[in-house]
Design a protein around this motif. Structure first.
Motif, PDB file in Angstrom:
ATOM      1  N   ASN A  83       0.854  -1.186   0.000  1.00 59.28           N
ATOM      2  CA  ASN A  83       0.000   0.000   0.000  1.00 59.28           C
ATOM      3  C   ASN A  83       0.889   1.235   0.000  1.00 59.28           C
ATOM      4  N   THR A  84       0.264   2.402  -0.058  1.00 60.99           N
ATOM      5  CA  THR A  84       1.050   3.635  -0.136  1.00 60.99           C
ATOM      6  C   THR A  84       1.778   3.936   1.177  1.00 60.99           C
ATOM      7  N   GLY A  87       4.725   1.863   0.902  1.00 61.11           N
ATOM      8  CA  GLY A  87       5.494   2.409  -0.205  1.00 61.11           C
ATOM      9  C   GLY A  87       5.440   1.546  -1.444  1.00 61.11           C
ATOM     10  N   GLU A  88       4.912   2.100  -2.521  1.00 61.41           N
ATOM     11  CA  GLU A  88       4.819   1.331  -3.771  1.00 61.41           C
ATOM     12  C   GLU A  88       6.176   1.094  -4.407  1.00 61.41           C
ATOM     13  N   GLU A 138      10.181   7.158  -4.995  1.00 67.84           N
ATOM     14  CA  GLU A 138       9.213   6.965  -3.920  1.00 67.84           C
ATOM     15  C   GLU A 138       8.794   8.317  -3.346  1.00 67.84           C
ATOM     16  N   GLN A 141       6.372   9.318   2.889  1.00 64.19           N
ATOM     17  CA  GLN A 141       5.423   8.508   3.641  1.00 64.19           C
ATOM     18  C   GLN A 141       4.503   9.401   4.474  1.00 64.19           C
TER      19      GLN A 141
END
Length: 289
Positions: A83-84, A87-88, A138, A141
């Motif tokens: 998930n985001t 972190g994709e 990335e 977060q």
């Protein structure tokens, strides 16, 4: 000849205060290696943590140790986040202790345990151990406090603490951890805003940032051309449930191989009088079979 079952002396309990005793006392608690750290160093580290909610501990590992860790964990980087928040473009490795021994020194480093010894009750637990590799591209977060997983109203003392170890250098543009100084004192309704100071934990390889579970923080965006490799070890009070169920995810051969400090933090310990027992007995008895 059959083996006689082990028995402990009968303990007389006459008052609730007696339940503070370790009723599974056959296996005594061992002295933490945090006690080997110079008190003036611990005082300075702890003062910074109390003031800011975090402290950067530089150059705790040698270049050779860092290289050995990178060599061992790089082949394990085969999955990205689900998930985001994870972190994709971020690779994560779980159940680390069962896969390699090279991260042990990070988990039980004396400088880290010296801080935990002051913060938490004896026999505090390892809550989580992960490898985190933030790849180029990335995004930042979502900012968060780690011990928000425990539904206890703020403001309050921290229930957990964490380290993020730099295996690659942490820079302003490669995804270094972002911290909000003083946010460990916020109440339950406050959220990060544009007016709040955000600092990047810039540090050389072999260093770590130690922060309280109540501190707002997050992984930074990686605008560089290279990945940012790190390892995080998180800890919690001994009466709380850890995020990772180490007694299930770590086999007994591994438990026998790790240090006494790590073994204790995996849950092979008792929080008096009997939290952590197995069949009414100290869990370390399981390691004798």
């Amino acid at each position: 000849m059959s083996r006689q079952p082990e028995t402990d002396p009968v303990e007389t309990i006459t008052d609730l205060s007696d339940l503070r005793l370790d009723l599974a006392r056959r296996y005594k608690a061992t002295t933490s290696v945090g006690a080997t750290v110079d008190l003036s160093v611990v005082d300075a580290d702890f003062a910074a943590v109390e003031r800011d909610g975090y402290v950067v501990l530089e150059n705790l590992l040698s270049p050779e140790e860092v290289d050995r860790i990178r060599t061992a964990i790089t082949p394990l980087l085969d999955k990205t986040g689900r998930n985001t928040f994870e972190g994709e473009r971020t690779q994560r490795v779980y159940s680390v202790l069962n896969k390699t021994r090279v991260c042990d020194r990070l988990v039980d480093h004396p400088r880290v345990l010296a801080l935990l010894d002051r913060m938490f009750l004896p026999n505090y637990l390892l809550s989580q151990l992960q490898v985190i590799n933030i790849n180029p591209g990335e995004v930042a977060q979502l900012l968060h406090p780690d011990d928000a997983v425990y539904p206890v109203p703020r403001p309050r003392p921290p229930l957990g603490a964490a380290t993020v170890w730099a295996i690659d250098a942490f820079t302003n543009d490669n995804g270094a951890t972002v911290v909000l100084p003083g946010s460990h004192r916020w109440d339950a309704n406050r959220r990060p805003g544009d007016q709040d100071t955000r600092l990047t934990a810039v540090m050389p390889p072999g260093s770590c940032v130690f922060f309280l579970g109540t501190l707002w923080h997050g992984g930074g965006a990686n605008h560089s051309d290279h990945a940012r490799l790190a390892i995080t070890a998180q800890y919690c009070e001994p009466w709380l449930r850890p995020q990772e169920a180490f007694t299930l995810s770590t086999n007994r051969d591994t438990v026998r191989a790790v240090s006494e400090e790590i073994r204790r933090m995996l849950g092979y310990s008792i929080h008096p009088p009997f939290i952590g027992m197995v069949d009414g007995m100290h869990p370390k008895r399981l390691l004798r079979t």
